[in-house]
Scaffold this motif. Structure first.
Motif, PDB file in Angstrom:
ATOM      1  N   ILE A  34     -36.939  20.906   8.932  1.00 19.35           N
ATOM      2  CA  ILE A  34     -37.856  20.356   7.941  1.00 19.35           C
ATOM      3  C   ILE A  34     -39.223  20.060   8.552  1.00 19.35           C
ATOM      4  O   ILE A  34     -39.338  19.320   9.529  1.00 19.35           O
ATOM      5  CB  ILE A  34     -37.254  19.083   7.315  1.00 19.35           C
ATOM      6  CG1 ILE A  34     -35.903  19.413   6.676  1.00 19.35           C
ATOM      7  CG2 ILE A  34     -38.214  18.487   6.284  1.00 19.35           C
ATOM      8  CD1 ILE A  34     -35.159  18.200   6.143  1.00 19.35           C
ATOM      9  N   CYS A  36     -42.791  18.553   9.331  1.00 23.91           N
ATOM     10  CA  CYS A  36     -43.057  17.125   9.517  1.00 23.91           C
ATOM     11  C   CYS A  36     -44.496  16.727   9.206  1.00 23.91           C
ATOM     12  O   CYS A  36     -44.968  15.670   9.658  1.00 23.91           O
ATOM     13  CB  CYS A  36     -42.703  16.725  10.943  1.00 23.91           C
ATOM     14  SG  CYS A  36     -41.002  17.076  11.420  1.00 23.91           S
ATOM     15  N   THR A  49     -36.723  16.969   0.603  1.00 22.64           N
ATOM     16  CA  THR A  49     -35.932  17.950   1.358  1.00 22.64           C
ATOM     17  C   THR A  49     -34.806  17.283   2.119  1.00 22.64           C
ATOM     18  O   THR A  49     -33.683  17.802   2.170  1.00 22.64           O
ATOM     19  CB  THR A  49     -36.833  18.745   2.316  1.00 22.64           C
ATOM     20  OG1 THR A  49     -37.975  19.241   1.614  1.00 22.64           O
ATOM     21  CG2 THR A  49     -36.073  19.931   2.895  1.00 22.64           C
ATOM     22  N   VAL A  50     -35.069  16.123   2.711  1.00 21.05           N
ATOM     23  CA  VAL A  50     -34.019  15.385   3.407  1.00 21.05           C
ATOM     24  C   VAL A  50     -32.890  15.029   2.445  1.00 21.05           C
ATOM     25  O   VAL A  50     -31.698  15.207   2.741  1.00 21.05           O
ATOM     26  CB  VAL A  50     -34.588  14.110   4.072  1.00 21.05           C
ATOM     27  CG1 VAL A  50     -33.460  13.154   4.484  1.00 21.05           C
ATOM     28  CG2 VAL A  50     -35.417  14.478   5.287  1.00 21.05           C
ATOM     29  N   ASN A  51     -33.245  14.527   1.261  1.00 19.12           N
ATOM     30  CA  ASN A  51     -32.229  14.141   0.282  1.00 19.12           C
ATOM     31  C   ASN A  51     -31.415  15.334  -0.200  1.00 19.12           C
ATOM     32  O   ASN A  51     -30.191  15.249  -0.345  1.00 19.12           O
ATOM     33  CB  ASN A  51     -32.879  13.426  -0.898  1.00 19.12           C
ATOM     34  CG  ASN A  51     -33.179  11.970  -0.612  1.00 19.12           C
ATOM     35  OD1 ASN A  51     -32.400  11.278   0.027  1.00 19.12           O
ATOM     36  ND2 ASN A  51     -34.324  11.491  -1.071  1.00 19.12           N
ATOM     37  N   ARG A  54     -29.048  16.489   2.594  1.00 24.34           N
ATOM     38  CA  ARG A  54     -27.939  15.543   2.738  1.00 24.34           C
ATOM     39  C   ARG A  54     -26.899  15.760   1.639  1.00 24.34           C
ATOM     40  O   ARG A  54     -25.687  15.787   1.916  1.00 24.34           O
ATOM     41  CB  ARG A  54     -28.466  14.105   2.683  1.00 24.34           C
ATOM     42  CG  ARG A  54     -27.376  13.050   2.801  1.00 24.34           C
ATOM     43  CD  ARG A  54     -27.942  11.642   2.588  1.00 24.34           C
ATOM     44  NE  ARG A  54     -28.605  11.504   1.306  1.00 24.34           N
ATOM     45  CZ  ARG A  54     -27.964  11.302   0.150  1.00 24.34           C
ATOM     46  NH1 ARG A  54     -26.636  11.226   0.122  1.00 24.34           N
ATOM     47  NH2 ARG A  54     -28.644  11.172  -0.971  1.00 24.34           N
ATOM     48  N   ILE A  60     -29.620  18.260   9.250  1.00 22.86           N
ATOM     49  CA  ILE A  60     -31.061  18.021   9.114  1.00 22.86           C
ATOM     50  C   ILE A  60     -31.716  18.012  10.488  1.00 22.86           C
ATOM     51  O   ILE A  60     -31.243  17.350  11.412  1.00 22.86           O
ATOM     52  CB  ILE A  60     -31.316  16.675   8.407  1.00 22.86           C
ATOM     53  CG1 ILE A  60     -30.800  16.741   6.955  1.00 22.86           C
ATOM     54  CG2 ILE A  60     -32.795  16.300   8.434  1.00 22.86           C
ATOM     55  CD1 ILE A  60     -30.753  15.391   6.274  1.00 22.86           C
ATOM     56  N   LEU A  95     -39.991  12.146  10.477  1.00 22.57           N
ATOM     57  CA  LEU A  95     -38.849  12.673   9.725  1.00 22.57           C
ATOM     58  C   LEU A  95     -37.642  11.753   9.840  1.00 22.57           C
ATOM     59  O   LEU A  95     -36.888  11.570   8.878  1.00 22.57           O
ATOM     60  CB  LEU A  95     -38.492  14.079  10.196  1.00 22.57           C
ATOM     61  CG  LEU A  95     -37.445  14.776   9.311  1.00 22.57           C
ATOM     62  CD1 LEU A  95     -37.991  15.033   7.918  1.00 22.57           C
ATOM     63  CD2 LEU A  95     -36.967  16.071   9.932  1.00 22.57           C
ATOM     64  N   SER A  96     -37.468  11.156  11.008  1.00 19.48           N
ATOM     65  CA  SER A  96     -36.340  10.263  11.202  1.00 19.48           C
ATOM     66  C   SER A  96     -36.372   9.083  10.246  1.00 19.48           C
ATOM     67  O   SER A  96     -35.314   8.601   9.799  1.00 19.48           O
ATOM     68  CB  SER A  96     -36.335   9.759  12.652  1.00 19.48           C
ATOM     69  OG  SER A  96     -35.256   8.890  12.882  1.00 19.48           O
ATOM     70  N   GLY A  99     -34.810  10.127   7.093  1.00 14.49           N
ATOM     71  CA  GLY A  99     -33.374  10.227   7.291  1.00 14.49           C
ATOM     72  C   GLY A  99     -32.710   8.862   7.247  1.00 14.49           C
ATOM     73  O   GLY A  99     -31.629   8.696   6.659  1.00 14.49           O
ATOM     74  N   LEU A 106     -30.942  12.728  12.067  1.00 13.01           N
ATOM     75  CA  LEU A 106     -31.344  14.050  12.529  1.00 13.01           C
ATOM     76  C   LEU A 106     -30.274  14.610  13.454  1.00 13.01           C
ATOM     77  O   LEU A 106     -29.701  13.886  14.275  1.00 13.01           O
ATOM     78  CB  LEU A 106     -32.669  13.984  13.281  1.00 13.01           C
ATOM     79  CG  LEU A 106     -33.882  13.393  12.566  1.00 13.01           C
ATOM     80  CD1 LEU A 106     -35.142  13.625  13.409  1.00 13.01           C
ATOM     81  CD2 LEU A 106     -34.053  13.980  11.188  1.00 13.01           C
TER      82      LEU A 106
END
Length: 255
Positions: A34, A36, A49-51, A54, A60, A95-96, A99, A106
């Motif tokens: 993904i 950043c 995108t993270v959601n 998941r 991820i 990004l973390s 998450g 990650l």
């Protein structure tokens, strides 16, 4: 046969600009790299995108690049190793945080574009990236070009590394990728790209542009999400893997 990870660069939309078919492609991959916010992506796209990843059970990973929106991170920037360390650390942290809010973590990191290519060949760049990962989270797996300096740097830091190969890119005899500026660097024919991916997964071999046979270790295979035909290719590739009884790696803790 060992499981193979399928990864895709995604989350590269930003503002009014939309790239890729991320939601659809997530159904065919096992790892999402993904963006950043430096070469592409923004805060809204990162969260979305993270959601989505998941929800689909897709690993991820951070996809940090040079701060180069205009060039999509594909232009080299010759920075001091300390600055490379800092920009990688900054993007990992960004990004973390998404998450954490999404109650996930990650799993890996894969540099983008010019940063990726420079880390493949330049030890100082590779060492700076590996140092940032080691200081941030030693559990992260470093994705790098198979047999490259980045793979070596990660292992020297005691990190887990995944050798990445490309289905749709042409190789040089030394195992590096042909630059996108050169004719024939990208394989546009899906059947040819799938054939190359299957050979790398099953035989550990790939033919360079001049016909030289190269030995490669294939832990993860890249699908380029910004390719207009990426979704169609992802469908065909996963079908080909299933036909050849090549298992997909759902979890990096699998043996």
């Amino acid at each position: 046969m060992k499981p193979i990870d399928l990864n895709c660069d995604m989350g590269e939309s930003f503002g009014a600009y939309k790239l890729g078919n991320d939601r659809e492609i997530l159904g065919f991959i096992t790892s999402a790299n993904i963006a950043c916010g430096y070469h592409a992506g923004d805060h809204n796209t990162m969260m979305e995108t993270v959601n989505e990843a998941r929800k689909r059970g897709v690993n991820i990973g951070a996809h940090p690049g040079f701060p180069d929106l205009q060039g999509f991170g594909r232009r080299e920037m010759h920075l001091h190793p300390d600055e490379i360390y800092n920009l990688v650390l900054y993007q990992l942290g960004a990004l973390s945080s998404f998450g954490k809010v999404a109650h996930t973590r990650l799993a890996h990191i894969k540099p983008h574009g010019a940063l990726y290519n420079m880390a493949a060949a330049d030890k100082a760049t590779a060492d700076a990236i590996a140092a940032a990962v080691a200081d941030f989270d030693r559990n992260l797996i470093v994705f790098g070009l198979a047999g490259s300096q980045l793979i070596t740097a990660a292992k020297e830091k005691g990190l887990r590394a995944a050798n990445e190969v490309f289905a749709d890119r042409a190789y040089r005899p030394d195992g590096s990728l042909m630059p996108r500026s050169e004719h024939g660097s990208v394989i546009h024919e899906a059947d040819a790209a799938i054939h190359q991916a299957l050979r790398m997964a099953k035989e550990g071999k790939v033919a360079a542009a001049d016909g030289t046979e190269i030995d490669v270790t294939a832990d993860t295979i890249c699908i380029h999400g910004d390719n207009p035909k990426a979704l169609e290719f992802a469908r065909k590739l996963t079908a080909a893997f299933a036909k050849e009884n090549i298992p997909l790696r759902k979890n990096w803790d699998e043996e």
